[in-house]
Design a protein around this motif. Structure first.
Motif, PDB file in Angstrom:
ATOM      1  N   ALA A  62     -74.848 -57.880  27.794  1.00  0.00           N
ATOM      2  CA  ALA A  62     -73.460 -58.318  27.643  1.00  0.00           C
ATOM      3  C   ALA A  62     -72.606 -58.034  28.872  1.00  0.00           C
ATOM      4  O   ALA A  62     -71.436 -58.418  28.919  1.00  0.00           O
ATOM      5  CB  ALA A  62     -72.832 -57.642  26.423  1.00  0.00           C
ATOM      6  N   ILE A  84     -68.656 -64.674  26.237  1.00  0.00           N
ATOM      7  CA  ILE A  84     -69.304 -63.829  25.244  1.00  0.00           C
ATOM      8  C   ILE A  84     -68.271 -63.174  24.331  1.00  0.00           C
ATOM      9  O   ILE A  84     -67.104 -63.011  24.682  1.00  0.00           O
ATOM     10  CB  ILE A  84     -70.185 -62.744  25.897  1.00  0.00           C
ATOM     11  CG1 ILE A  84     -69.317 -61.682  26.583  1.00  0.00           C
ATOM     12  CG2 ILE A  84     -71.191 -63.347  26.857  1.00  0.00           C
ATOM     13  CD1 ILE A  84     -70.060 -60.391  26.849  1.00  0.00           C
ATOM     14  N   TYR A  86     -67.995 -59.654  21.585  1.00  0.00           N
ATOM     15  CA  TYR A  86     -68.641 -58.369  21.319  1.00  0.00           C
ATOM     16  C   TYR A  86     -67.949 -57.704  20.145  1.00  0.00           C
ATOM     17  O   TYR A  86     -66.722 -57.571  20.129  1.00  0.00           O
ATOM     18  CB  TYR A  86     -68.570 -57.468  22.557  1.00  0.00           C
ATOM     19  CG  TYR A  86     -69.553 -56.325  22.546  1.00  0.00           C
ATOM     20  CD1 TYR A  86     -70.664 -56.319  23.371  1.00  0.00           C
ATOM     21  CD2 TYR A  86     -69.369 -55.231  21.694  1.00  0.00           C
ATOM     22  CE1 TYR A  86     -71.575 -55.272  23.365  1.00  0.00           C
ATOM     23  CE2 TYR A  86     -70.274 -54.181  21.674  1.00  0.00           C
ATOM     24  CZ  TYR A  86     -71.368 -54.202  22.509  1.00  0.00           C
ATOM     25  OH  TYR A  86     -72.273 -53.164  22.485  1.00  0.00           O
ATOM     26  N   PHE A 165     -72.436 -60.521  20.616  1.00  0.00           N
ATOM     27  CA  PHE A 165     -73.177 -59.263  20.541  1.00  0.00           C
ATOM     28  C   PHE A 165     -72.529 -58.382  19.476  1.00  0.00           C
ATOM     29  O   PHE A 165     -71.299 -58.280  19.411  1.00  0.00           O
ATOM     30  CB  PHE A 165     -73.156 -58.546  21.888  1.00  0.00           C
ATOM     31  CG  PHE A 165     -73.845 -59.299  22.994  1.00  0.00           C
ATOM     32  CD1 PHE A 165     -75.211 -59.185  23.193  1.00  0.00           C
ATOM     33  CD2 PHE A 165     -73.121 -60.139  23.831  1.00  0.00           C
ATOM     34  CE1 PHE A 165     -75.846 -59.893  24.204  1.00  0.00           C
ATOM     35  CE2 PHE A 165     -73.750 -60.844  24.845  1.00  0.00           C
ATOM     36  CZ  PHE A 165     -75.112 -60.728  25.032  1.00  0.00           C
TER      37      PHE A 165
END
Length: 263
Positions: A62, A84, A86, A165
């Motif tokens: 990540a 991305i 998280y 993630f």
């Protein structure tokens, strides 16, 4: 970006390509020349012995933790070129306590300069997907742990990440809430076709959510097995007693025990 020669290790259906990954802490190796391909639009669960580097792995992929060597690419792109999301284990620290839940979800979209109308559209779609039963106009301290983690997940998904993630996202929740959250997350990720990488300390949970299960050995971590989880979706609590689920769990447990023994 890789040159044309590097394209030889891209395979159809792969989203994340890891080659030659190396990481040590204080001279103690965690990963030494680690290679793996993670599939696009699938949920991958990462499971292994305590201290094997599960969270270290997703934090490196990540871009939250520097690598000592190797390469990580997202369909040929670097992490800087990839959007991305998280979800942290500690949802209490992840949310801004001075902002309402709704404002917490708006926050990353504001940073991206997304117009309010589009922000509202995205949030409304998420609310429908999660079938919310609580008021987003409340502050985090007014919400239960499960509600706070739902807000945290929604904030990560609202940016429409290419990869999401999740680091043990349900470990601080009670069992009843964990079951509810698993099902909500599964439904939203599958509907959106989001590539997701999940760390779990619970083998049952790891299998339940996954399309692929990455089983790691003790340090330095290697792949004990990268298993397909061919269970139909949507999955439900009844899945946990399904004959195929029980078979997969028994096999994964055997692989895990061998990994723990270091055999």
């Amino acid at each position: 970006m890789p040159d044309q020669a590097d394209l030889r290790w891209f395979t159809p259906g792969t989203h994340i390509t890891v080659r030659g990954l190396r990481k040590s802490f204080s001279g103690n190796p965690v990963y030494v020349g680690f290679d793996i391909d993670l599939p696009k639009g699938r949920i991958v669960s990462v499971f292994g012995p305590n201290g094997c580097g599960k969270s270290t792995f997703i934090n490196m992929v990540a871009g939250l933790l520097p690598i000592d060597g190797g390469e990580i690419l997202f369909e040929g792109k670097t992490i800087r070129e990839t959007r991305i999301g998280y979800v942290f284990q500690n949802y209490r620290e992840a949310l801004f306590p001075w902002q309402r839940a709704l404002d917490n979800i708006h926050y990353p979209l504001k940073l991206m300069g997304i117009p309010r109308a589009e922000r509202n559209r995205r949030i409304e779609a998420l609310v429908a997907g999660f079938d919310l039963k609580f008021d987003l106009h409340r502050y985090p301290y007014e919400l239960s742990g499960g509600q706070q983690q739902t807000v945290s997940i929604m904030r990560s998904l609202v940016i429409e990440p290419e990869v999401l993630f999740l680091d043990e996202p349900f470990s601080a929740l009670d069992y009843e809430m964990t079951l509810i959250m698993r099902d909500q997350l599964q439904k939203v990720l599958v509907a959106r076709g989001t590539t997701a990488v999940l760390v779990s300390h619970d083998l049952e949970e790891a299998i339940y959510l996954a399309d692929k299960l990455l089983l790691l050995t003790r340090r330095p971590s290697r792949i004990a097995e990268f298993m397909d989880i061919p269970l139909p979706r949507p999955r439900s609590p009844a899945t946990l007693t399904d004959t195929e689920f029980v078979r997969i769990k028994a096999h994964a447990l055997e692989v895990f025990q061998t990994a723990v023994r270091g055999s």
